[in-house]
Design a protein around this motif. Sequence first.
Motif, PDB file in Angstrom:
ATOM      1  N   ILE A  35       0.870  -1.189   0.000  1.00  0.00           N
ATOM      2  CA  ILE A  35       0.000   0.000   0.000  1.00  0.00           C
ATOM      3  C   ILE A  35       0.895   1.223   0.000  1.00  0.00           C
ATOM      4  CG2 ILE A  35      -1.735   1.319   1.275  1.00  0.00           C
ATOM      5  CD1 ILE A  35      -2.718  -1.323   2.446  1.00  0.00           C
ATOM      6  N   TYR A  36       0.830   2.007  -1.073  1.00  0.00           N
ATOM      7  CA  TYR A  36       1.557   3.285  -1.122  1.00  0.00           C
ATOM      8  C   TYR A  36       0.532   4.379  -0.855  1.00  0.00           C
ATOM      9  CZ  TYR A  36       4.351   7.197  -2.832  1.00  0.00           C
ATOM     10  OH  TYR A  36       5.030   8.392  -2.921  1.00  0.00           O
ATOM     11  N   PHE A  37       0.598   4.966   0.316  1.00  0.00           N
ATOM     12  CA  PHE A  37      -0.424   5.917   0.788  1.00  0.00           C
ATOM     13  C   PHE A  37       0.279   7.215   1.180  1.00  0.00           C
ATOM     14  CE2 PHE A  37      -3.603   6.976   4.370  1.00  0.00           C
ATOM     15  CZ  PHE A  37      -4.443   7.646   3.486  1.00  0.00           C
ATOM     16  N   ARG A  38      -0.032   8.290   0.448  1.00  0.00           N
ATOM     17  CA  ARG A  38       0.637   9.567   0.704  1.00  0.00           C
ATOM     18  C   ARG A  38      -0.404  10.694   0.634  1.00  0.00           C
ATOM     19  NH1 ARG A  38       6.300  11.993  -1.169  1.00  0.00           N
ATOM     20  NH2 ARG A  38       5.762  14.188  -1.071  1.00  0.00           N
ATOM     21  N   VAL A  91      -2.587  10.575  -2.660  1.00  0.00           N
ATOM     22  CA  VAL A  91      -2.117   9.477  -3.502  1.00  0.00           C
ATOM     23  C   VAL A  91      -2.334   8.153  -2.768  1.00  0.00           C
ATOM     24  CG1 VAL A  91      -0.092   8.395  -4.567  1.00  0.00           C
ATOM     25  CG2 VAL A  91      -0.411  10.868  -4.730  1.00  0.00           C
ATOM     26  N   LEU A  92      -2.993   7.196  -3.435  1.00  0.00           N
ATOM     27  CA  LEU A  92      -3.203   5.863  -2.866  1.00  0.00           C
ATOM     28  C   LEU A  92      -3.088   4.833  -3.991  1.00  0.00           C
ATOM     29  CD1 LEU A  92      -3.987   3.842  -0.660  1.00  0.00           C
ATOM     30  CD2 LEU A  92      -6.381   4.437  -1.048  1.00  0.00           C
ATOM     31  N   VAL A  93      -2.114   3.919  -3.856  1.00  0.00           N
ATOM     32  CA  VAL A  93      -1.922   2.848  -4.832  1.00  0.00           C
ATOM     33  C   VAL A  93      -1.803   1.536  -4.059  1.00  0.00           C
ATOM     34  CG1 VAL A  93      -0.506   1.941  -6.701  1.00  0.00           C
ATOM     35  CG2 VAL A  93      -0.684   4.414  -6.373  1.00  0.00           C
ATOM     36  N   VAL A  94      -2.551   0.515  -4.483  1.00  0.00           N
ATOM     37  CA  VAL A  94      -2.521  -0.790  -3.825  1.00  0.00           C
ATOM     38  C   VAL A  94      -2.195  -1.865  -4.860  1.00  0.00           C
ATOM     39  CG1 VAL A  94      -3.884  -2.536  -2.612  1.00  0.00           C
ATOM     40  CG2 VAL A  94      -4.180  -0.120  -2.056  1.00  0.00           C
ATOM     41  N   GLY A  95      -1.230  -2.728  -4.526  1.00  0.00           N
ATOM     42  CA  GLY A  95      -0.880  -3.858  -5.379  1.00  0.00           C
ATOM     43  C   GLY A  95      -1.058  -5.156  -4.609  1.00  0.00           C
ATOM     44  N   ILE A  96      -1.702  -6.151  -5.217  1.00  0.00           N
ATOM     45  CA  ILE A  96      -1.954  -7.437  -4.552  1.00  0.00           C
ATOM     46  C   ILE A  96      -1.565  -8.569  -5.496  1.00  0.00           C
ATOM     47  CG2 ILE A  96      -3.672  -8.927  -3.456  1.00  0.00           C
ATOM     48  CD1 ILE A  96      -5.398  -6.401  -3.044  1.00  0.00           C
ATOM     49  N   ASP A 131       7.467  -5.407  -1.613  1.00  0.00           N
ATOM     50  CA  ASP A 131       8.092  -4.279  -0.922  1.00  0.00           C
ATOM     51  C   ASP A 131       9.005  -3.490  -1.854  1.00  0.00           C
ATOM     52  OD1 ASP A 131       9.815  -6.407  -1.096  1.00  0.00           O
ATOM     53  OD2 ASP A 131      10.714  -6.127   0.887  1.00  0.00           O
ATOM     54  N   ILE A 132       9.662  -4.211  -2.821  1.00  0.00           N
ATOM     55  CA  ILE A 132      10.498  -3.525  -3.809  1.00  0.00           C
ATOM     56  C   ILE A 132       9.624  -2.718  -4.752  1.00  0.00           C
ATOM     57  CG2 ILE A 132      12.191  -3.848  -5.670  1.00  0.00           C
ATOM     58  CD1 ILE A 132      13.248  -4.582  -2.898  1.00  0.00           C
ATOM     59  N   GLN A 133       8.473  -3.287  -5.153  1.00  0.00           N
ATOM     60  CA  GLN A 133       7.549  -2.549  -6.021  1.00  0.00           C
ATOM     61  C   GLN A 133       7.122  -1.235  -5.365  1.00  0.00           C
ATOM     62  OE1 GLN A 133       4.357  -4.501  -8.146  1.00  0.00           O
ATOM     63  NE2 GLN A 133       5.211  -6.541  -7.717  1.00  0.00           N
ATOM     64  N   LYS A 134       6.835  -1.303  -4.051  1.00  0.00           N
ATOM     65  CA  LYS A 134       6.417  -0.089  -3.327  1.00  0.00           C
ATOM     66  C   LYS A 134       7.533   0.952  -3.335  1.00  0.00           C
ATOM     67  CE  LYS A 134       4.728   1.537   1.144  1.00  0.00           C
ATOM     68  NZ  LYS A 134       4.313   1.157   2.526  1.00  0.00           N
ATOM     69  N   GLU A 135       8.776   0.497  -3.071  1.00  0.00           N
ATOM     70  CA  GLU A 135       9.913   1.419  -3.071  1.00  0.00           C
ATOM     71  C   GLU A 135      10.095   2.061  -4.439  1.00  0.00           C
ATOM     72  OE1 GLU A 135      13.440  -0.507  -1.683  1.00  0.00           O
ATOM     73  OE2 GLU A 135      12.516  -1.126   0.217  1.00  0.00           O
ATOM     74  N   ASN A 136      10.008   1.240  -5.504  1.00  0.00           N
ATOM     75  CA  ASN A 136      10.174   1.769  -6.867  1.00  0.00           C
ATOM     76  C   ASN A 136       9.075   2.783  -7.196  1.00  0.00           C
ATOM     77  OD1 ASN A 136      12.356   0.128  -7.100  1.00  0.00           O
ATOM     78  ND2 ASN A 136      11.364  -1.429  -8.384  1.00  0.00           N
ATOM     79  N   LEU A 137       7.846   2.497  -6.736  1.00  0.00           N
ATOM     80  CA  LEU A 137       6.722   3.404  -6.988  1.00  0.00           C
ATOM     81  C   LEU A 137       6.944   4.744  -6.283  1.00  0.00           C
ATOM     82  CD1 LEU A 137       3.927   3.214  -8.463  1.00  0.00           C
ATOM     83  CD2 LEU A 137       2.934   2.764  -6.221  1.00  0.00           C
ATOM     84  N   ALA A 138       7.409   4.677  -5.024  1.00  0.00           N
ATOM     85  CA  ALA A 138       7.675   5.902  -4.257  1.00  0.00           C
ATOM     86  C   ALA A 138       8.773   6.724  -4.923  1.00  0.00           C
ATOM     87  CB  ALA A 138       8.070   5.539  -2.828  1.00  0.00           C
TER      88      ALA A 138
END
Length: 870
Positions: free
Chosen positions: A649-652, A860-865, A837-844
Amino acid sequence: MIRVYLFFIFIFISHTLSIGQNQYSDSLIDQLPLKTSDTAKTNLLNKICVELLGSDNKSALEYGNLAVELSEKIGYQKGLSQALYNLGSVWKDNGDNNKSLELYFKSLDIRQKSNNKKDIAATLINIGLVYREINNYNKSLDYFNQALSISEQAKDLNESANALNGLGGVYWKNKNYDQALVFYIRSLDVREKLGVKKDIAASLNNLGMVNKDYSNFILALDYYNKSLKISKKINDRKSAANTLNLIGSIFKEQKMYSEAIEHYVESLKMREEAGNKKDIAASLNNIGDVFKNINYYKKALEYYEKALKIRKEIGDQNTIAYTLNDIGSIYWKIKKFDKALQFYQEALSIRRGLGDNLGIANSLKNIGIIHKELKKYDLALETYEKALNIYKESGDKKNYASVLSYIGNVYNEQTNYPKALNYYLQSFASSEDANYKEGLASSALNIGDLYNKTDKKNEAITYYDKAISYAKEINQKDVLAKIYNTIDDLYADLSDYKKAWNYHKLFSEIRDDLMADEGSKKIAEVQVKYLTYKQDKELHEKKLELLKKQAELGKEIIIRNFMIAGLFVVLLILFLLYNQYQLKKKSNKLLSEQKNEIEKQAQLLEKTNHQLQIKNTQITDSISYAKLIQDAILPSANRIRHYLPDSFIYFRPRDIVSGDFYWMYQEGKKTFFAVVDCTGHGVPGGFMSMIGYTLLNDIVKEKKIFDLPQILEKLNVGIMHALNQNESKQDDGMDLSICCIDRESKKLHLALANQSALLIQKEEMTKVKGDIYSIGGIFSTRKKIEFTQQIFDLDHETFIYMFSDGFVDQIHNKTCAKYSTSRIEQHFFDNHKFAMDIQKENLATEFEQWKGNRRQIDDVLVVGIKINCL
């Protein structure tokens, strides 16, 4: 004798410089040099000692000892017995029970010779109180009964009430609540006849404590509030603070932690104003208890250490031991066993010195627990046996049952199952004898587990059923969850799948309740943190103000010294410039008027700026608190990891509070997850997010509606009703993506309201477009909206990405172009093989590089499952 008179002279000269004494005690001290009779001086010294008791015990001891010295010098026995009695009370307040008893017995000896029954009864009562404090209940009862008999013979209603109150306290401490209630009611009846409001308030508090132990919380609060009303009416702040503390304990018992902390903090403020260190330490310790209960261990330690410091300063050994024990329990909870053992052993050493048998047993029990945690089984068993013997001798059946169970746990870990079973059965029988429901549930569960472990399934079920029955009576949800989860598998092993499924459903329900409790606990933690943050902030501001005043005072001293040193030079210069001064007088006057006007304007501007700053701080604090509450209701990271281990979850949020939010719910093998983008951001968006989150819970969790289009339709109607959009022009709403991962049918259900999502299967990317309608808004009120869903097979490894429009709408740092949906979809495809967790870091990193120094335009809210149902 000379030393006494020299002391009087010193008092006469310097008493105005004393700190912490109230006006009444000051006025008494003023009278000392005026007394010509030594008898009168002794009586006045005794009076001063009593007045200082509790607020300034060091000074109280000084005056009490002077009274002893003077009364012995003149052979004044009544004054001597009173002085010894007063000193006994001071040492009792300081926690030195041995010294206190020594002085009380000396006073009693003199009073018995003079046969003053009122004074004899008062001394017997205080001796009873000391013995009660060190848990020597038999001696305590004996002295209270002696006092009651003597005061009734003398027809002294006040001491009779005090003796009855003392007896009630012994039975209360010994957990004989029925008898405690009888004596407390009798004491209240006598005190109401006498009409002494302070004593009536104290009796009401006692009745409140007994009802609290009966779990009659409403009645207990009623007694406490009546007591508080009386204390406030007679301006008895010490009693009021004590009652507020008791009210706090009621709320703590009911897990209403924010209310508990409010009352504890209010009590602490009163006690700090009064300056009674013993009471201040008690309040600090209580606040520490609240933080311990909500698992905020760092803050709990902070308050316990403050309490311990004060208790060591005043030498109150009994309460020092309690706080050491509390600190040990924190280190036990965070698994720092060596530190826990250090504090438990220090508490044990103090309790041995005090001769506090039950305290010794409690410390031994705690030390045994640590030895077991450290796998030192022989030491654990030896320590438990010592505690067990003390509990048996004292008749404490509940703790006796608990320690039997702990010994069983040691043998269980050593795989000595026959001995473990023997102790568990003894614990069960002892708990039954004491009607100790918590012990019955615990020991029945232990016996069931042991039978289950040794493959005696039917016997295990018998005891699991008993454990369920007792746990339900006292609402032990954690115990019920453990049993349901275990018995589910047990019935499956016995091929009774219907019962297995029933218990599985019960486990799911109780687990959700526990998660809801955790949510409530988290919100309580936020509220408690906020309250203490406000208190700490006030204290910090007061310290800054004090430092500022000290700095200003230092400057004034420097200026004064400089002025004195340069006075001669200044006078000389003034003399030489006198003529010129006369000529410039008119111009200086004009300049002075202009300067005053400028200063007035500057002061007005400074005041305005200060008011704006205060308003800004208040608004920021409120919004920050709103964010804490919003964060608390979102699904926790642990819960998401439990059900969706491969996800991010990328939540900003753009501002402090967010209009975007995410939501999750688990039902059997179905996981529901939603990404929601509400109209607006900041505070307005935050309000919308709270409405949306509440409605989703109501529709799915409470009403059990699991069809996605129906969920969206209900949500749409709910938003329209909540915002009254049928009648108003209010056009707020929300866009959302909601999915249901059904692991049983291996299907993914996806519904989108004015949103899109991305699906990747077998290295193929599918853009999923949703319905054109948002949830809520004026457009949704003009026609009946029918939402749709799309269903995908989960026979292959599947990645789903859901997102609000904050990322795709973000403006580039230099080109002013939006990031766009196509870019984010390509980013997902390029990165989907990486760990989540790497996907989240790359997205940020991608977002930061795109945004650069430009302001973030939206939440900003992006969720990957990642789903793998193979």
